[in-house]
Design a protein around this motif. Sequence first.
Motif, PDB file in Angstrom:
ATOM      1  N   GLU A  61       0.827  -1.215   0.000  1.00 43.15           N
ATOM      2  CA  GLU A  61       0.000   0.000   0.000  1.00 43.15           C
ATOM      3  C   GLU A  61       0.861   1.265   0.000  1.00 43.15           C
ATOM      4  OE1 GLU A  61      -3.090   0.009  -0.519  1.00 43.15           O
ATOM      5  OE2 GLU A  61      -3.613  -2.079  -0.130  1.00 43.15           O
ATOM      6  N   LYS A 111     -14.546   3.972   5.568  1.00 41.48           N
ATOM      7  CA  LYS A 111     -15.701   3.221   6.074  1.00 41.48           C
ATOM      8  C   LYS A 111     -16.953   4.083   6.214  1.00 41.48           C
ATOM      9  CE  LYS A 111     -14.670  -0.157   9.047  1.00 41.48           C
ATOM     10  NZ  LYS A 111     -14.072  -0.879  10.203  1.00 41.48           N
ATOM     11  N   LEU A 116     -18.139   3.454   0.786  1.00 40.69           N
ATOM     12  CA  LEU A 116     -18.028   1.996   0.773  1.00 40.69           C
ATOM     13  C   LEU A 116     -17.787   1.426  -0.621  1.00 40.69           C
ATOM     14  CD1 LEU A 116     -20.620   0.761   3.419  1.00 40.69           C
ATOM     15  CD2 LEU A 116     -18.129   0.753   3.554  1.00 40.69           C
ATOM     16  N   TYR A 117     -18.393   2.043  -1.642  1.00 41.79           N
ATOM     17  CA  TYR A 117     -18.255   1.516  -3.003  1.00 41.79           C
ATOM     18  C   TYR A 117     -17.196   2.275  -3.801  1.00 41.79           C
ATOM     19  CZ  TYR A 117     -22.338  -1.497  -2.440  1.00 41.79           C
ATOM     20  OH  TYR A 117     -23.199  -2.485  -2.032  1.00 41.79           O
ATOM     21  N   ALA A 118     -16.424   3.123  -3.136  1.00 40.65           N
ATOM     22  CA  ALA A 118     -15.377   3.872  -3.843  1.00 40.65           C
ATOM     23  C   ALA A 118     -14.307   2.910  -4.352  1.00 40.65           C
ATOM     24  CB  ALA A 118     -14.749   4.901  -2.903  1.00 40.65           C
ATOM     25  N   ASP A 119     -13.692   3.272  -5.487  1.00 43.60           N
ATOM     26  CA  ASP A 119     -12.668   2.381  -6.045  1.00 43.60           C
ATOM     27  C   ASP A 119     -11.260   2.758  -5.586  1.00 43.60           C
ATOM     28  OD1 ASP A 119     -12.261   4.663  -7.479  1.00 43.60           O
ATOM     29  OD2 ASP A 119     -12.498   3.755  -9.461  1.00 43.60           O
ATOM     30  N   HIS A 120     -11.137   3.715  -4.663  1.00 45.50           N
ATOM     31  CA  HIS A 120      -9.820   4.086  -4.148  1.00 45.50           C
ATOM     32  C   HIS A 120      -9.999   4.701  -2.751  1.00 45.50           C
ATOM     33  CE1 HIS A 120     -11.427   7.819  -5.805  1.00 45.50           C
ATOM     34  NE2 HIS A 120     -10.634   8.446  -4.962  1.00 45.50           N
ATOM     35  N   ARG A 122      -8.415   3.612   0.287  1.00 47.91           N
ATOM     36  CA  ARG A 122      -8.344   2.737   1.465  1.00 47.91           C
ATOM     37  C   ARG A 122      -6.913   2.461   1.917  1.00 47.91           C
ATOM     38  NH1 ARG A 122     -12.316   0.738  -1.945  1.00 47.91           N
ATOM     39  NH2 ARG A 122     -14.402   0.695  -1.039  1.00 47.91           N
ATOM     40  N   LEU A 126      -5.681   1.214   5.623  1.00 48.06           N
ATOM     41  CA  LEU A 126      -5.213  -0.161   5.788  1.00 48.06           C
ATOM     42  C   LEU A 126      -3.853  -0.193   6.493  1.00 48.06           C
ATOM     43  CD1 LEU A 126      -5.768  -2.445   2.647  1.00 48.06           C
ATOM     44  CD2 LEU A 126      -6.249  -2.974   5.039  1.00 48.06           C
TER      45      LEU A 126
ATOM     46  N   SER B  56      -5.604  -2.615  -1.634  1.00 48.32           N
ATOM     47  CA  SER B  56      -6.720  -1.665  -1.716  1.00 48.32           C
ATOM     48  C   SER B  56      -7.154  -1.408  -3.155  1.00 48.32           C
ATOM     49  CB  SER B  56      -6.346  -0.349  -1.032  1.00 48.32           C
ATOM     50  OG  SER B  56      -5.285   0.295  -1.709  1.00 48.32           O
ATOM     51  N   SER B  57      -6.226  -1.536  -4.108  1.00 50.40           N
ATOM     52  CA  SER B  57      -6.649  -1.357  -5.504  1.00 50.40           C
ATOM     53  C   SER B  57      -7.497  -2.543  -5.943  1.00 50.40           C
ATOM     54  CB  SER B  57      -5.440  -1.150  -6.429  1.00 50.40           C
ATOM     55  OG  SER B  57      -4.650  -2.305  -6.502  1.00 50.40           O
ATOM     56  N   ILE B  59      -9.371  -4.343  -3.888  1.00 55.67           N
ATOM     57  CA  ILE B  59     -10.652  -4.166  -3.192  1.00 55.67           C
ATOM     58  C   ILE B  59     -11.501  -3.128  -3.926  1.00 55.67           C
ATOM     59  CG2 ILE B  59     -11.722  -3.303  -1.075  1.00 55.67           C
ATOM     60  CD1 ILE B  59      -9.219  -4.430   0.417  1.00 55.67           C
ATOM     61  N   GLY B  60     -10.870  -2.014  -4.316  1.00 59.14           N
ATOM     62  CA  GLY B  60     -11.609  -0.973  -5.026  1.00 59.14           C
ATOM     63  C   GLY B  60     -12.212  -1.484  -6.314  1.00 59.14           C
ATOM     64  N   LEU B  61     -11.440  -2.315  -7.010  1.00 66.14           N
ATOM     65  CA  LEU B  61     -11.932  -2.864  -8.273  1.00 66.14           C
ATOM     66  C   LEU B  61     -13.142  -3.769  -8.041  1.00 66.14           C
ATOM     67  CD1 LEU B  61     -11.175  -3.088 -11.346  1.00 66.14           C
ATOM     68  CD2 LEU B  61     -10.033  -5.229 -10.736  1.00 66.14           C
ATOM     69  N   VAL B  63     -15.273  -3.939  -5.463  1.00 63.60           N
ATOM     70  CA  VAL B  63     -16.498  -3.271  -4.989  1.00 63.60           C
ATOM     71  C   VAL B  63     -17.115  -2.405  -6.104  1.00 63.60           C
ATOM     72  CG1 VAL B  63     -15.861  -3.286  -2.554  1.00 63.60           C
ATOM     73  CG2 VAL B  63     -15.288  -1.302  -3.929  1.00 63.60           C
ATOM     74  N   LYS B  64     -16.251  -1.858  -6.963  1.00 59.13           N
ATOM     75  CA  LYS B  64     -16.773  -1.087  -8.096  1.00 59.13           C
ATOM     76  C   LYS B  64     -17.557  -2.009  -9.041  1.00 59.13           C
ATOM     77  CE  LYS B  64     -15.016   1.195 -12.232  1.00 59.13           C
ATOM     78  NZ  LYS B  64     -13.779   1.417 -12.997  1.00 59.13           N
ATOM     79  N   LEU B  66     -18.970  -4.814  -8.181  1.00 55.82           N
ATOM     80  CA  LEU B  66     -20.188  -5.223  -7.472  1.00 55.82           C
ATOM     81  C   LEU B  66     -21.288  -4.186  -7.701  1.00 55.82           C
ATOM     82  CD1 LEU B  66     -21.798  -6.941  -5.425  1.00 55.82           C
ATOM     83  CD2 LEU B  66     -20.722  -5.579  -3.600  1.00 55.82           C
ATOM     84  N   LYS B  70     -24.728  -4.878  -9.873  1.00 52.84           N
ATOM     85  CA  LYS B  70     -26.050  -4.734  -9.255  1.00 52.84           C
ATOM     86  C   LYS B  70     -26.915  -3.762 -10.045  1.00 52.84           C
ATOM     87  CE  LYS B  70     -25.383  -6.148  -4.495  1.00 52.84           C
ATOM     88  NZ  LYS B  70     -25.425  -5.778  -3.073  1.00 52.84           N
ATOM     89  N   GLY B  93     -14.104  -2.599   5.935  1.00 57.65           N
ATOM     90  CA  GLY B  93     -15.549  -2.460   6.077  1.00 57.65           C
ATOM     91  C   GLY B  93     -16.382  -2.836   4.873  1.00 57.65           C
ATOM     92  N   VAL B  94     -15.816  -3.640   3.952  1.00 56.35           N
ATOM     93  CA  VAL B  94     -16.593  -3.989   2.757  1.00 56.35           C
ATOM     94  C   VAL B  94     -17.004  -5.463   2.710  1.00 56.35           C
ATOM     95  CG1 VAL B  94     -15.501  -2.164   1.408  1.00 56.35           C
ATOM     96  CG2 VAL B  94     -14.587  -4.481   1.276  1.00 56.35           C
ATOM     97  N   LEU B  97     -20.629  -6.239   2.222  1.00 58.95           N
ATOM     98  CA  LEU B  97     -21.276  -5.873   0.959  1.00 58.95           C
ATOM     99  C   LEU B  97     -21.491  -7.104   0.091  1.00 58.95           C
ATOM    100  CD1 LEU B  97     -19.198  -2.692  -0.066  1.00 58.95           C
ATOM    101  CD2 LEU B  97     -21.364  -2.765   1.199  1.00 58.95           C
TER     102      LEU B  97
END
Lengths: 148, 112
Positions: A61, A111, A116-120, A122, A126, B56-57, B59-61, B63-64, B66, B70, B93-94, B97
């Motif tokens: 990260e 959080k 929550l649905y952001a693509d960056h 975190r 972390l 995190s990249s 994870i971002g991918l 959730v995006k 997802l 939907k 925190g995802v 989801l």
Amino acid sequence: MAAESSGGNIHQGGELTTILDLRMPGDTGAISGVTDTVSEKLTELNVPEEKRMEIALAVQEALANAVVHGCKNDASKQVRCRLERHRDGRIVIVITDPGSGFRLGDVADPKRPEGLYADHGRGVYLIRQLMDEVHFENGGNQIRMWKY
Amino acid sequence: MDINVRKRGQVQLVQLRGQLRMGPAVDGLRQTIEELFVNGDTRIALNLAEVGMIDSSGIGLVVKFLASAKQRGGSVKLVQPSKFAVQTLRLVGVLNLFEVFDDDDKAVASFS
């Protein structure tokens, strides 16, 4: 969560041994190789697997932030990654980039419901969760992370 | 990272092997899922049994995708995420989801 500060080499003083001192280009394709090199060295140092994985993810990260924000994905720029070990066994990672740094207060909480649905956004969160101490130095272009 | 895609009925089963992190791995998964979406495939089961690290990249991918799935009437569901992947998803925190399944068959059946 990790302790933090905006600077200060509070643990320096001859008690740290440099294990690795690596330099990599500001290229996202180079990040995983450095992360793996650090992880392999931690294995050689007999760092337990769970702790090793947490450190490796924090390194990943921090390197990503250094490349994307510090180097602006400019492969002609360099990121430095140091692995040090305190004589009491604690692990220290220091990552430095050539950027202008950032303000910790500008980093949003990932959080929060709208994030929550952001693509960056975190990475810093972390790192702070995975490591025991996190210090942002030189205005934010150097991160010093401790794992006990 | 290896990416293996198989169609099971109306579901695309995407199996990953390696570390899902910034660079070629995340770029490869992005391209794979975007191609599935272009073809109208929005029901996706993502097998993470052999993914030790998700950054995190990654994870971002996920959730995006997802959210995008939907919006198109589908979903992205997780299969057998590794212990460390679960820990990481929970930390940010995802995890909640996603629907999480312990094998491919249950994930595929859940789309019926």
